[in-house]
Design an enzyme around this catalytic site. Structure first.
Site, PDB file in Angstrom:
ATOM      1  N   ASP A  28     -20.060 -36.794  16.507  1.00 38.62           N
ATOM      2  CA  ASP A  28     -18.599 -36.767  16.316  1.00 38.62           C
ATOM      3  C   ASP A  28     -18.006 -37.898  17.151  1.00 38.62           C
ATOM      4  OD1 ASP A  28     -16.021 -35.874  15.512  1.00 38.62           O
ATOM      5  OD2 ASP A  28     -15.826 -34.639  17.310  1.00 38.62           O
ATOM      6  N   SER A  29     -16.701 -38.099  16.965  1.00 42.22           N
ATOM      7  CA  SER A  29     -16.005 -39.105  17.773  1.00 42.22           C
ATOM      8  C   SER A  29     -15.867 -38.651  19.224  1.00 42.22           C
ATOM      9  CB  SER A  29     -14.606 -39.328  17.202  1.00 42.22           C
ATOM     10  OG  SER A  29     -13.916 -38.088  17.177  1.00 42.22           O
ATOM     11  N   TYR A  60     -11.099 -41.351  16.125  1.00 40.19           N
ATOM     12  CA  TYR A  60     -11.390 -42.002  14.851  1.00 40.19           C
ATOM     13  C   TYR A  60     -10.165 -42.001  13.937  1.00 40.19           C
ATOM     14  CZ  TYR A  60     -16.540 -42.367  15.320  1.00 40.19           C
ATOM     15  OH  TYR A  60     -17.809 -42.698  15.677  1.00 40.19           O
ATOM     16  N   GLY A  61      -9.297 -41.005  14.116  1.00 40.11           N
ATOM     17  CA  GLY A  61      -8.108 -40.884  13.265  1.00 40.11           C
ATOM     18  C   GLY A  61      -7.213 -42.110  13.284  1.00 40.11           C
ATOM     19  N   CYS A  92     -17.661 -34.496  11.750  1.00 40.46           N
ATOM     20  CA  CYS A  92     -16.352 -35.125  11.856  1.00 40.46           C
ATOM     21  C   CYS A  92     -15.820 -35.350  10.448  1.00 40.46           C
ATOM     22  CB  CYS A  92     -16.505 -36.463  12.576  1.00 40.46           C
ATOM     23  SG  CYS A  92     -14.997 -37.448  12.615  1.00 40.46           S
ATOM     24  N   ASN A  93     -14.695 -34.709  10.138  1.00 41.82           N
ATOM     25  CA  ASN A  93     -14.094 -34.877   8.810  1.00 41.82           C
ATOM     26  C   ASN A  93     -13.617 -36.308   8.597  1.00 41.82           C
ATOM     27  OD1 ASN A  93     -13.250 -31.853   7.635  1.00 41.82           O
ATOM     28  ND2 ASN A  93     -13.467 -31.939   9.844  1.00 41.82           N
ATOM     29  N   THR A  94     -13.055 -36.897   9.643  1.00 44.89           N
ATOM     30  CA  THR A  94     -12.472 -38.235   9.521  1.00 44.89           C
ATOM     31  C   THR A  94     -13.538 -39.243   9.111  1.00 44.89           C
ATOM     32  OG1 THR A  94     -11.018 -37.553  11.319  1.00 44.89           O
ATOM     33  CG2 THR A  94     -10.988 -39.886  10.744  1.00 44.89           C
ATOM     34  N   CYS A 207     -10.442 -30.692  10.979  1.00 45.23           N
ATOM     35  CA  CYS A 207     -10.889 -31.596  12.049  1.00 45.23           C
ATOM     36  C   CYS A 207     -11.697 -30.700  12.978  1.00 45.23           C
ATOM     37  CB  CYS A 207      -9.694 -32.190  12.788  1.00 45.23           C
ATOM     38  SG  CYS A 207     -10.154 -33.030  14.330  1.00 45.23           S
ATOM     39  N   THR A 208     -12.903 -31.128  13.294  1.00 47.78           N
ATOM     40  CA  THR A 208     -13.795 -30.246  14.050  1.00 47.78           C
ATOM     41  C   THR A 208     -13.304 -29.980  15.473  1.00 47.78           C
ATOM     42  OG1 THR A 208     -15.135 -32.192  14.564  1.00 47.78           O
ATOM     43  CG2 THR A 208     -15.850 -30.816  12.715  1.00 47.78           C
ATOM     44  N   HIS A 209     -12.352 -30.777  15.944  1.00 44.00           N
ATOM     45  CA  HIS A 209     -11.782 -30.514  17.265  1.00 44.00           C
ATOM     46  C   HIS A 209     -10.937 -29.230  17.294  1.00 44.00           C
ATOM     47  CE1 HIS A 209     -12.862 -34.637  18.319  1.00 44.00           C
ATOM     48  NE2 HIS A 209     -12.484 -34.395  19.567  1.00 44.00           N
TER      49      HIS A 209
HETATM   50  N1  DGL Z   1     -13.392 -34.447  15.104  1.00 44.53           N
HETATM   51  C1  DGL Z   1     -12.883 -35.385  14.161  1.00 44.53           C
HETATM   52  C2  DGL Z   1     -12.685 -34.793  12.775  1.00 44.53           C
HETATM   53  O1  DGL Z   1     -13.295 -33.793  12.420  1.00 44.53           O
HETATM   54  C3  DGL Z   1     -11.711 -36.250  14.458  1.00 44.53           C
HETATM   55  C4  DGL Z   1     -11.089 -36.584  15.737  1.00 44.53           C
HETATM   56  C5  DGL Z   1     -10.705 -38.059  15.860  1.00 44.53           C
HETATM   57  O2  DGL Z   1      -9.616 -38.484  15.428  1.00 44.53           O
HETATM   58  O3  DGL Z   1     -11.532 -38.778  16.385  1.00 44.53           O
HETATM   59  O4  DGL Z   1     -11.948 -35.320  11.983  1.00 44.53           O
END
Ligand code: DGL
Length: 291
Positions: A28-29, A60-61, A92-94, A207-209
């Site tokens: 992930d990021s 990453y967003g 990470c979805n992004t 978003c996994t966060h």
């Molecule tokens: N955890 C990441 C996701 O699932 C994104 C967080 C980021 O912006 O880096 O999208």
């Protein structure tokens, strides 16, 4: 467009099934992929895990699409060479909504991605008002829009691109939580009421966060909703590819943490990682070089 959720692993599942102690790299990021790591580890505790947070490039967003593809390919080049994983989870979805085709083209290793849980959300809603809470990058992706058109045609889907929530989740784990008002402001656009009295009843945590903040989000939400976390579905997909725990396996596998900058590694964060079974944490420096 055919949408194949989390599929497309390039290696035959049979080659992995039954492998003793497979090495699974979860990427992930930052810290969000820990929510996916927990679910996968629960299902396959005997495997060896490498958790990598690309904190040098977080969040990453905010990265443009070309920059994000280039970054993930460059980092993965190094990680695959160093850790030789049997399977990689892009937690990470992004990144997943953009980079999976390029990763599968470049590497023979199978990749499992995490994409917005639109399909289960459409199945769960009664009011047909669903909100998708994600990074601005995920909300903008054509992949996300195609998912909605394919699986949630009967619903009104409100897309909420949150600029700050991933950072708030990082702060929470690093021991510097933001206050309730800041969290409430970030999720407020998810809560929609229609003149006929219907209101949003399902929010996708895309978003996994965000599941790291779930108890706090539930506490500040204006009304109760079903929050959909895709992590259990990802764990099921990984199990389809690698198989269940072999009968001869005993004990727990190891989990190593690696961060591409390491600046997030405060003492409370190290303690939080140790609580999740990651006490061995390294910095694998890969600086972000933006053109
Ligand atoms: N955890 C990441 C996701 O699932 C994104 C967080 C980021 O912006 O880096 O999208």
């Amino acid at each position: 467009m055919r949408i194949d959720l989390m599929a497309g692993a390039s290696l035959s599942a049979a080659a992995l099934r039954g492998a003793a102690e497979p090495t699974i790299l979860v990427f992930d990021s930052g810290l969000g992929g820990l929510t996916v790591l927990d679910a996968v580890r629960h299902a396959r505790p005997d495997a060896r895990y490498v958790y990598v947070g690309d904190d040098a490039a977080f969040p990453y967003g905010r990265l443009g699409e070309a920059a994000l593809v280039a970054r993930v390919l460059a980092v993965m080049e190094r990680l695959v060479a160093v850790h030789r994983p049997d399977l990689v989870v892009i937690a990470c979805n992004t990144a997943s909504t953009l980079v999976l085709p390029a990763l599968r083209q470049r590497f023979a290793t199978p990749f499992v991605g995490v994409v917005p849980p639109i399909k289960p959300a459409a199945a769960a809603t009664r009011s047909r008002l669903v909100s998708l809470l994600a990074t601005p990058g995920t909300v903008a992706r054509s992949y996300t829009h195609d998912l909605i058109a394919t699986y949630a045609g009967a619903c009104a889907v409100t897309l909420v691109g949150s600029p700050n929530l991933a950072g708030y989740a990082e702060a929470e784990l690093a021991g510097a939580p933001v206050d309730d008002a800041a969290l409430a402001a970030e999720i407020a656009p998810c809560f929609v009421t229609e003149p006929d009295g219907r209101r949003t009843d399902v929010v996708c945590l895309a978003c996994t966060h965000y599941p790291l903040l779930l108890p706090r989000l539930e506490a500040v939400a204006p009304w109760p909703v079903t929050w959909i976390d895709p992590a259990p579905a990802i764990a099921r997909r990984v199990m389809q590819l690698i198989g269940a725990v072999p009968r001869q396996a005993d004990g727990h596998g190891t989990a190593l943490g690696a961060f591409t900058a390491g600046s997030c590694l405060t003492a409370p964060l190290r303690a939080a990682l140790a609580d999740r079974g990651i006490s061995d944490v390294a910095v694998e420096a890969i600086p972000l070089l933006l053109q």
